[in-house]
Motif scaffolding. Structure first.
Motif, short mmCIF file in Angstrom:
data_model
loop_
_atom_site.label_atom_id
_atom_site.label_comp_id
_atom_site.label_asym_id
_atom_site.label_seq_id
_atom_site.Cartn_x
_atom_site.Cartn_y
_atom_site.Cartn_z
N ARG A 1 37.33 27.93 12.12
CA ARG A 1 38.30 27.20 12.95
C ARG A 1 37.54 26.55 14.10
O ARG A 1 36.71 27.18 14.74
N SER B 1 43.25 32.15 17.92
CA SER B 1 44.06 32.39 16.72
C SER B 1 44.54 33.83 16.72
O SER B 1 43.79 34.73 17.10
N THR B 2 45.75 34.03 16.30
CA THR B 2 46.24 35.39 16.03
C THR B 2 46.43 35.53 14.52
O THR B 2 45.79 36.34 13.86
N THR C 1 45.94 33.38 11.73
CA THR C 1 44.98 32.95 10.70
C THR C 1 43.79 33.90 10.65
O THR C 1 43.34 34.29 9.57
#
Ligand code: CP
Length: 357
Positions: free
Chosen positions: A125, A73-74, A76
């Protein structure tokens, strides 16, 4: 000036009575229309906080938020971490890839170990649908789903709804804080692309439909879920050119090759030919129609370079609003608000922090 240690509104706190969801945010369905509206309304206050020279409030001082990411993820992850820090929470960033999970420790043992350090919220996540719900059964802390497999990504849907509401209010010359959610009623939204593998699509459909929007899915047959039970959509189309002139929002999805989307298609080039928002196709959109994408974008695949950079494209505004919306979610789950008006209380806390309250 209010000195940092002086009593302020943040020192006299009560639960937010307007918060409709439960202790966790695992699905858009936890919120319903009222809960979504509440998040959007509280987000207004945090968008205002973001515009200040010091965009920070003391609302979650003393609270600890853990971001537990078992997938890349970047947006979130950084967005949640920025949001928690702007609320003055302590943030622990936990990456499964560099944790003892790699040495054989189970996810449950790992989560319980981290929880033992004193955690108020886990932002999770995971590649498996239902993993955040499982974590919620193991810990006392609040759990926020930051994307679980093909299932849901509720805060993406919330930030997308916030962005639509903000732009429509601006166009109508209204204050966004007075916008409510009536602009969603009858709003025509096309969600285009890899629906089958998309948690963004499911959460987006649930949120938009709850607010009264009419959502059409546009995709090749192989990228439409085999069953649309539980998807409150107006229709499904395989003809993007025919749909584009009739939508208010064209929401593009990334072709998720890491989830096998490529094997459902003859070729990526053929996908772009049929379903990519090329410059020619963008010309079919009505004048005021908006273009959105959750990121990360495959420029040249689902969206052409020049289309991604058009003024009607809201992609970076979505990212910017994501911080305020995630502040609202953390605040509503963990924060304690003076009186009955969450958004007003946020503004009060912010003024106290800025020294003018
Ligand atoms: N939209 C989204 O979830 O982006 P990231 O995968 O970078 O978090």
């Amino acid at each position: 000036m209010t000195p940092p240690s002086a009593p302020s509104a943040a020192d006299d706190l009560k639960p937010p009575p307007a918060w409709h969801a439960g202790r966790h945010l695992l699905s858009v369905t936890d919120l319903g229309a009222e809960g979504i509206e509440e998040v959007l309304r509280v987000s207004d206050a945090f968008v205002e906080v973001a515009s200040r020279p010091i965009p920070k409030v003391p609302a979650l001082r003393g609270r600890t938020v853990v971001t537990l990411f078992a997938e890349e993820s970047t947006r979130t992850r950084l967005s949640f971490e920025t949001a928690a820090k702007r609320l003055s929470a302590d943030v622990l960033s936990f990456s499964v890839a560099s944790s003892s999970v790699k040495q054989g420790e189970s996810l449950r043992a790992t989560v319980e170990t981290v929880a033992a350090m004193g955690v108020d919220a886990f932002v999770v996540r995971h590649s498996s649908a239902g993993a955040p719900a499982q974590v919620a059964r193991w810990v006392d802390a609040a759990v926020i789903n930051a994307g679980d497999g093909w299932h849901e990504h509720p805060t993406q849907a919330l930030l997308d709804c916030y962005t639509i509401r903000q732009v429509l209010a601006e166009r109508a010359g209204r204050l966004v804080s007075e916008a409510g959610v009536k602009d969603f009623v009858g709003l025509r939204v096309a969600i285009v692309g890899d629906i089958a593998h998309s948690r963004v699509a499911r959460s987006g459909v649930l949120a938009l439909a709850a607010l009264g929007a009419e959502v059409t899915l546009v995709a090749p047959g192989s990228l439409v879920p085999p069953s649309l039970e539980g998807w409150p959509v107006t229709g499904v189309s395989h003809d993007l050119d025919a749909v584009l002139p009739h939508v208010d929002v064209c929401y593009l999805l990334r072709l998720q090759t890491e989830r096998g989307a490529g094997s459902f298609l003859p070729s990526v080039r053929e996908y772009t030919a049929g379903y990519g928002l090329t410059a020619r196709r963008a010309g079919l959109l009505a004048d005021g129609a908006l273009v959105m994408h959750p990121g990360p974008m495959n420029r040249g695949v689902e969206i052409a370079d020049e289309v991604a950079d058009l003024p009607r494209s809201l992609i970076l505004r979505q990212v910017a609003n994501g911080v305020a919306v995630r502040m609202a979610v953390l605040f509503l789950l963990l924060g304690q608000v003076v009186g009955g008006d969450a958004a007003g209380a946020v503004a009060d806390l912010g003024h106290a922090a800025a020294g003018d309250g």
